[in-house]
Write a protein that holds these residues in place. Structure first.
Motif, PDB file in Angstrom:
ATOM      1  N   GLN A  56       0.858  -1.169   0.000  1.00 15.64           N
ATOM      2  CA  GLN A  56       0.000   0.000   0.000  1.00 15.64           C
ATOM      3  C   GLN A  56       0.897   1.222   0.000  1.00 15.64           C
ATOM      4  OE1 GLN A  56      -2.665  -0.290   3.348  1.00 15.64           O
ATOM      5  NE2 GLN A  56      -4.050  -1.688   2.289  1.00 15.64           N
ATOM      6  N   GLU A  57       0.434   2.280  -0.649  1.00 14.10           N
ATOM      7  CA  GLU A  57       1.256   3.476  -0.738  1.00 14.10           C
ATOM      8  C   GLU A  57       1.616   3.972   0.661  1.00 14.10           C
ATOM      9  OE1 GLU A  57       1.537   7.318  -3.659  1.00 14.10           O
ATOM     10  OE2 GLU A  57      -0.440   6.562  -3.115  1.00 14.10           O
ATOM     11  N   GLY A  58       2.890   4.228   0.868  1.00 16.58           N
ATOM     12  CA  GLY A  58       3.347   4.670   2.178  1.00 16.58           C
ATOM     13  C   GLY A  58       4.836   4.435   2.320  1.00 16.58           C
ATOM     14  N   ARG A  59       5.269   4.228   3.552  1.00 16.75           N
ATOM     15  CA  ARG A  59       6.690   4.054   3.827  1.00 16.75           C
ATOM     16  C   ARG A  59       6.925   2.800   4.667  1.00 16.75           C
ATOM     17  NH1 ARG A  59       9.802   8.983   3.038  1.00 16.75           N
ATOM     18  NH2 ARG A  59       8.403  10.548   2.157  1.00 16.75           N
ATOM     19  N   ALA A  60       8.092   2.232   4.486  1.00 13.12           N
ATOM     20  CA  ALA A  60       8.471   1.040   5.249  1.00 13.12           C
ATOM     21  C   ALA A  60       9.960   1.134   5.567  1.00 13.12           C
ATOM     22  CB  ALA A  60       8.153  -0.226   4.456  1.00 13.12           C
ATOM     23  N   GLU A  61      10.423   0.248   6.448  1.00 17.76           N
ATOM     24  CA  GLU A  61      11.826   0.227   6.832  1.00 17.76           C
ATOM     25  C   GLU A  61      12.365  -1.200   6.791  1.00 17.76           C
ATOM     26  OE1 GLU A  61      12.234   1.902  10.705  1.00 17.76           O
ATOM     27  OE2 GLU A  61      12.136   3.986   9.997  1.00 17.76           O
ATOM     28  N   ILE A  62      13.623  -1.310   6.381  1.00 15.84           N
ATOM     29  CA  ILE A  62      14.351  -2.568   6.460  1.00 15.84           C
ATOM     30  C   ILE A  62      15.579  -2.306   7.326  1.00 15.84           C
ATOM     31  CG2 ILE A  62      15.614  -4.331   5.177  1.00 15.84           C
ATOM     32  CD1 ILE A  62      13.895  -3.645   2.741  1.00 15.84           C
ATOM     33  N   ARG A  63      15.706  -3.053   8.420  1.00 13.06           N
ATOM     34  CA  ARG A  63      16.803  -2.840   9.358  1.00 13.06           C
ATOM     35  C   ARG A  63      17.747  -4.038   9.350  1.00 13.06           C
ATOM     36  NH1 ARG A  63      16.327   1.351  12.942  1.00 13.06           N
ATOM     37  NH2 ARG A  63      14.372   2.550  12.772  1.00 13.06           N
ATOM     38  N   ALA A  64      19.049  -3.736   9.437  1.00  9.63           N
ATOM     39  CA  ALA A  64      20.068  -4.784   9.448  1.00  9.63           C
ATOM     40  C   ALA A  64      20.665  -4.910  10.847  1.00  9.63           C
ATOM     41  CB  ALA A  64      21.163  -4.467   8.442  1.00  9.63           C
ATOM     42  N   ALA A  65      20.986  -6.146  11.239  1.00  8.90           N
ATOM     43  CA  ALA A  65      21.633  -6.403  12.530  1.00  8.90           C
ATOM     44  C   ALA A  65      22.624  -7.542  12.367  1.00  8.90           C
ATOM     45  CB  ALA A  65      20.597  -6.740  13.597  1.00  8.90           C
TER      46      ALA A  65
END
Length: 308
Positions: A56-65
């Motif tokens: 869906q239109e918007g924002r997301a995050e991908i985090r690395a650890a």
């Protein structure tokens, strides 16, 4: 595709497990990756295939650890050095911000982009599926412009690329033959006005709208630019990054149509930020709106605006 880089700042051998935290429903392949480094300063770069879901239109995050022993490393840093001040370390979280935008791209549209002072617009347009070719300014004299449906000039292109100044007639001929030319803001007001780069008389000014939340009025709601290939409405101006725009036109020939209006508090309307004119069989567009800041920020309106 996502890339994650691990850097060892420890002496001796160290190992750990690298993984990405993705939004619910998304998948990362591989899910984890075992890494090791045998000496200080060693780098390891890993590729992950990201499969999104429920977009869906918007924002997301991908985090690395990177988990090593009992420690989870979730930051990276940049070393900033100056001789008179020494060295400082600027830490940032290992996160990739993802913008999900709903943009329609016309089939078979080919865009030529001539860089000015430098911006990230071509990269963003390619990411949304557009066929964009970077045209070096020094090649403008020999480039076959008829292969492009649209040509975009980068920010301050006339200020920085003297080949454009010398070959501006070729760009206007491209428009007259049926192409679309989009010109972004230039800072050298005197040089731009004395160069007469526009197909009809227009006068560049230093007018700007500094408040990014300044209300924007659509002056020509029936104009095709607001309906094809993407519908653009008032809400698309929400969440603007930094100023609305700069170096607006303040005078123009009647062949030009102003499309948008906005103003800073207690100041007069600025209508010269987005002008469009038919020239021959094609279309000429001038924009002072700060699209070059919006596209890298993932704003869907600006992506839509660059799909002529």
């Amino acid at each position: 595709m996502a890339q994650a880089q691990a850097y060892s700042n420890l002496t001796g051998t160290i190992g750990g497990t690298l993984h990405l935290a993705v939004p619910n429903g998304w998948r990362s392949e591989p899910s984890t990756l075992r890494l090791s480094a045998s000496k200080r300063g060693e780098k390891r770069q890993s590729d992950f295939t990201i499969t999104p879901a429920n977009l869906q239109e918007g924002r997301a995050e991908i985090r690395a650890a990177l988990d090593s022993g009992r420690i989870s490393y979730t930051e990276g840093y940049t070393r900033v050095t100056r001789d008179d001040l020494g060295s400082f370390y600027y830490f940032q979280p290992a996160v990739q911000h993802v913008s999900i935008v709903d943009v329609k791209v016309p089939k078979d549209l080919k865009v030529g982009y001539i860089m000015g002072a430098g911006d990230d617009i071509p990269t963003v347009l390619q990411q949304i599926g557009m066929n964009v070719t970077l045209i070096p300014a020094e090649r403008i004299t020999t480039e076959n412009l008829t292969q492009y449906g649209s040509i975009v000039l980068g920010v301050r292109a006339y200020d920085t690329q003297k080949e454009l100044v010398a070959n501006n007639k070729k760009l206007l001929d491209f428009v007259s033959a049926g192409g679309t030319l989009m010109v972004q803001n230039n800072n050298s007001v005197g040089d731009f006005n004395s160069g007469h780069f526009t197909p009809y008389d227009a006068e560049l000014s230093r007018a700007r709208v500094s408040v990014e939340e300044a209300p924007v009025q659509i002056l020509a709601p029936d104009d095709p630019v607001f309906h094809y290939p993407n519908e653009i409405s008032q809400k698309d101006f929400d969440g603007w990054v930094q100023e609305r725009g700069l170096y607006f036109m303040d005078k123009w020939d009647d062949h030009f149509k102003p499309l948008l209006s906005c103003h800073d508090p207690n100041e007069a309307d600025q209508n010269g930020g987005l002008l469009v004119a038919k020239y021959g069989k094609g279309t000429y567009i001038y924009t002072g709106y700060a699209f070059f800041r919006q596209l890298p920020a993932g704003r869907s309106l600006q992506a839509a605006a660059f799909v002529p």
